[in-house]
Write an enzyme that holds these catalytic residues in place. Structure first.
Site, PDB file in Angstrom:
ATOM      1  NE  ARG A   1      13.500  -6.099 -15.588  1.00 21.97           N
ATOM      2  CZ  ARG A   1      13.184  -5.578 -14.400  1.00 21.97           C
ATOM      3  NH1 ARG A   1      13.190  -6.325 -13.322  1.00 21.97           N
ATOM      4  NH2 ARG A   1      12.827  -4.330 -14.290  1.00 21.97           N
TER       5      ARG A   1
ATOM      6  CD  GLN B   1      10.876 -11.294 -14.793  1.00 21.31           C
ATOM      7  OE1 GLN B   1      10.507 -11.472 -13.635  1.00 21.31           O
ATOM      8  NE2 GLN B   1      11.744 -10.354 -15.124  1.00 21.31           N
TER       9      GLN B   1
ATOM     10  CE1 TYR C   1      16.402 -14.089  -7.420  1.00 27.67           C
ATOM     11  CE2 TYR C   1      15.553 -12.537  -9.019  1.00 27.67           C
ATOM     12  CZ  TYR C   1      15.696 -12.946  -7.707  1.00 27.67           C
ATOM     13  OH  TYR C   1      15.142 -12.224  -6.692  1.00 27.67           O
TER      14      TYR C   1
ATOM     15  N   GLY D   1       7.472   0.343 -11.907  1.00 23.97           N
ATOM     16  CA  GLY D   1       7.347  -0.705 -10.907  1.00 23.97           C
ATOM     17  C   GLY D   1       6.553  -0.231  -9.708  1.00 23.97           C
ATOM     18  NE  ARG D   2      10.590   0.999  -6.185  1.00 24.64           N
ATOM     19  CZ  ARG D   2      11.608   1.775  -5.833  1.00 24.64           C
ATOM     20  NH1 ARG D   2      11.965   1.833  -4.585  1.00 24.64           N
ATOM     21  NH2 ARG D   2      12.267   2.480  -6.732  1.00 24.64           N
TER      22      ARG D   2
HETATM   23  C1  LIG Z   1       7.827  -6.004  -4.718  1.00 20.91           C
HETATM   24  C2  LIG Z   1       8.801  -6.095  -5.844  1.00 20.91           C
HETATM   25  C3  LIG Z   1       8.943  -7.295  -6.519  1.00 20.91           C
HETATM   26  C4  LIG Z   1       9.815  -7.413  -7.621  1.00 20.91           C
HETATM   27  N1  LIG Z   1       9.871  -8.589  -8.320  1.00 20.91           N
HETATM   28  C5  LIG Z   1      10.578  -8.660  -9.490  1.00 20.91           C
HETATM   29  C6  LIG Z   1      10.469  -9.799 -10.338  1.00 20.91           C
HETATM   30  O1  LIG Z   1       9.714 -10.758 -10.096  1.00 20.91           O
HETATM   31  N2  LIG Z   1      11.230  -9.799 -11.465  1.00 20.91           N
HETATM   32  C7  LIG Z   1      12.050  -8.760 -11.803  1.00 20.91           C
HETATM   33  O2  LIG Z   1      12.724  -8.815 -12.842  1.00 20.91           O
HETATM   34  N3  LIG Z   1      12.129  -7.648 -11.021  1.00 20.91           N
HETATM   35  C8  LIG Z   1      11.398  -7.563  -9.905  1.00 20.91           C
HETATM   36  N4  LIG Z   1      11.401  -6.402  -9.167  1.00 20.91           N
HETATM   37  C9  LIG Z   1      12.150  -5.214  -9.662  1.00 20.91           C
HETATM   38  C10 LIG Z   1      11.218  -4.292 -10.479  1.00 20.91           C
HETATM   39  O3  LIG Z   1      10.818  -4.903 -11.683  1.00 20.91           O
HETATM   40  C11 LIG Z   1      11.894  -2.945 -10.815  1.00 20.91           C
HETATM   41  O4  LIG Z   1      13.008  -3.199 -11.637  1.00 20.91           O
HETATM   42  C12 LIG Z   1      12.351  -2.166  -9.590  1.00 20.91           C
HETATM   43  O5  LIG Z   1      11.327  -2.117  -8.617  1.00 20.91           O
HETATM   44  C13 LIG Z   1      12.777  -0.740  -9.951  1.00 20.91           C
HETATM   45  O6  LIG Z   1      11.719  -0.050 -10.603  1.00 20.91           O
HETATM   46  P1  LIG Z   1      10.747   0.981  -9.801  1.00 20.91           P
HETATM   47  O7  LIG Z   1      11.646   2.010  -9.155  1.00 20.91           O
HETATM   48  O8  LIG Z   1       9.863   1.579 -10.850  1.00 20.91           O
HETATM   49  O9  LIG Z   1      10.021   0.192  -8.757  1.00 20.91           O
HETATM   50  C14 LIG Z   1      10.576  -6.289  -8.035  1.00 20.91           C
HETATM   51  C15 LIG Z   1      10.437  -5.079  -7.332  1.00 20.91           C
HETATM   52  C16 LIG Z   1       9.555  -4.968  -6.269  1.00 20.91           C
HETATM   53  C17 LIG Z   1       9.410  -3.638  -5.558  1.00 20.91           C
END
Ligand SMILES: Cc1cc2nc3c(=O)[nH]c(=O)nc-3n(C[C@H](O)[C@H](O)[C@H](O)COP(=O)(O)O)c2cc1C
Length: 373
Positions: free
Chosen positions: A227, A103, A175, A320-321
């Site tokens: 994205r 990314q 961003y 993600g999480r």
């Molecule tokens: C610790 C953490 C760091 C994240 N860093 C980014 C990132 O660098 N770039 C991005 O587009 N989204 C980032 N996100 C968002 C995740 O990509 C994702 O969209 C979000 O956590 C929702 O999905 P989930 O419910 O499966 O976690 C981050 C989320 C978390 C929890």
């Protein structure tokens, strides 16, 4: 494995010809763990290795394309000197069988000067974000805007050289790219702002710069994703209608996917309470089959993933999480061991998860991000 999970494990071929083995991607997640100079740490390599192999592709944490666009500890792709360090990350992921997608981003006004080695943050206009203690950014000169667009292309060239299978343009989560598209943060009156059409110019030129670099340098099928966050709460802010217009403009470029950043994959509009339709369904209907959509947001079980594909019509799911909590999630679903999937992290028992210490601190500072018991 339950019969209706079979569709989750069907291979998928992108427009570029790149192929992934199943419908899951790891969502990009900042680890806050790169060296201060932007090089990749061993902690990061171990974190990715632990989570690769099951998912079809891993999308890495955002890497900054210019030094004034960094998080305090984000990986850098702002110079050729970072290629060998990034190559280690690409190799670590690819050796497991997952595709490696980097990314790429610029933080804009969302990092304070303390994280930018004292530099004043930059943005489309000199307007601070609506959050406590936000610093007033400096509006970028048009020559700087053009340089940042060029740097997205340069970052793509470096990602190809480092061995990645793709890049994801980070146009989401407030961003710089989103700041140019937003009527809140972009109040310019030149080519880069003023009307909805002009607010699209920066995202479009970034996409053009990246896709041109792919055409010029990629000697293999190379994935290019975009994205975005479909809405903003600010007034004025990005509306769903704005986003549908942007997607219409972007879909003429050789992109492999749109990745729609939502907290909950099924959520309806944040700005229009009268419309209860899922935002993602409206986006999928607009984009059609030309460019595949990745959905993300609170997918915890394989049944959630099947429901998202069936109800929203989307072909791809990012986790993600849940992949921080359960690195073996995909393997456990494919082997039918669903009852052993973890849904919380035990505070005193997270060593085998290979979470970097700095990332552990980062998520713990943000209550509610991870279910830690
Ligand atoms: C610790 C953490 C760091 C994240 N860093 C980014 C990132 O660098 N770039 C991005 O587009 N989204 C980032 N996100 C968002 C995740 O990509 C994702 O969209 C979000 O956590 C929702 O999905 P989930 O419910 O499966 O976690 C981050 C989320 C978390 C929890």
């Amino acid at each position: 494995m339950k019969d209706n999970y079979a569709k989750l494990f069907e291979p998928f071929t992108f427009n570029s010809g790149a192929k992934i083995e199943n419908r899951f991607l790891m969502a990009p997640m900042t680890t806050a763990s790169s060296f201060e100079n932007g090089m990749i740490t061993t902690d990061e390599l171990m974190y990715y290795k632990r989570r690769s192999g099951g998912v079809g592709a891993v999308i890495t944490a955002c890497a900054h394309v210019r030094e004034d666009g960094k998080f305090k500890s984000s990986p850098s792709i702002s110079d050729d000197k970072f290629i060998p360090s990034l190559a280690k990350l690409a190799t670590e992921i690819k050796e497991t069988g997952s595709q490696a997608i980097l990314q790429i981003f610029h933080v804009g006004r969302m990092e304070p000067s303390s994280g930018l080695r004292g530099l004043q943050p930059v943005s489309a206009s000199a307007i601070p974000a609506e959050r406590p203690n936000a610093e007033v950014p400096r509006a970028l000169e048009s020559s700087e805007v053009e340089d940042i667009i060029k740097q997205f292309g340069e970052a793509t060239r470096r990602a190809i050289k480092a061995g990645f299978d793709g890049v994801e343009i980070h146009g989401a989560n407030t961003y710089l790219i989103q700041q140019f598209f937003s009527p809140h943060s972009n109040q310019r009156d030149d080519y880069w702002g003023g009307t909805l059409k002009k607010r699209m110019n920066f995202p479009i030129e970034v996409v053009r710069s990246v896709t041109d670099a792919v055409k010029k340098y990629a000697d293999r099928p190379f994935i290019t994703g975009y994205r975005l966050s479909p809405e903003e709460l600010e007034e004025p802010g990005i509306t769903l209608q704005d986003t549908l217009s942007l997607l219409k403009e972007l879909k003429v470029y050789p992109l492999d996917y749109f990745h729609i950043s939502l907290g909950n994959i099924f959520q309806s509009s944040l700005r229009n309470n009268e419309n209860e339709d899922p935002v993602l369904k409206m986006i999928q209907d607009e984009v059609g089959d030309d460019i595949p959509i990745i959905g993300v947001g609170n997918i915890i079980t394989p049944d959630d993933a099947v429901a998202a594909m069936d109800e929203l019509g989307i072909p791809l799911i990012a986790l993600g999480r849940e992949l921080i909590i359960e690195p073996d999630w995909v393997e456990k679903v494919s082997s039918g061991n669903i009852e052993t999937i973890h849904k919380v992290i035990e505070e005193n028992n997270y060593e085998n998860l290979a979470i970097p210490d700095a990332m552990w601190e980062y998520v713990k500072e943000r209550p509610g991000w991870l279910p830690i018991v």
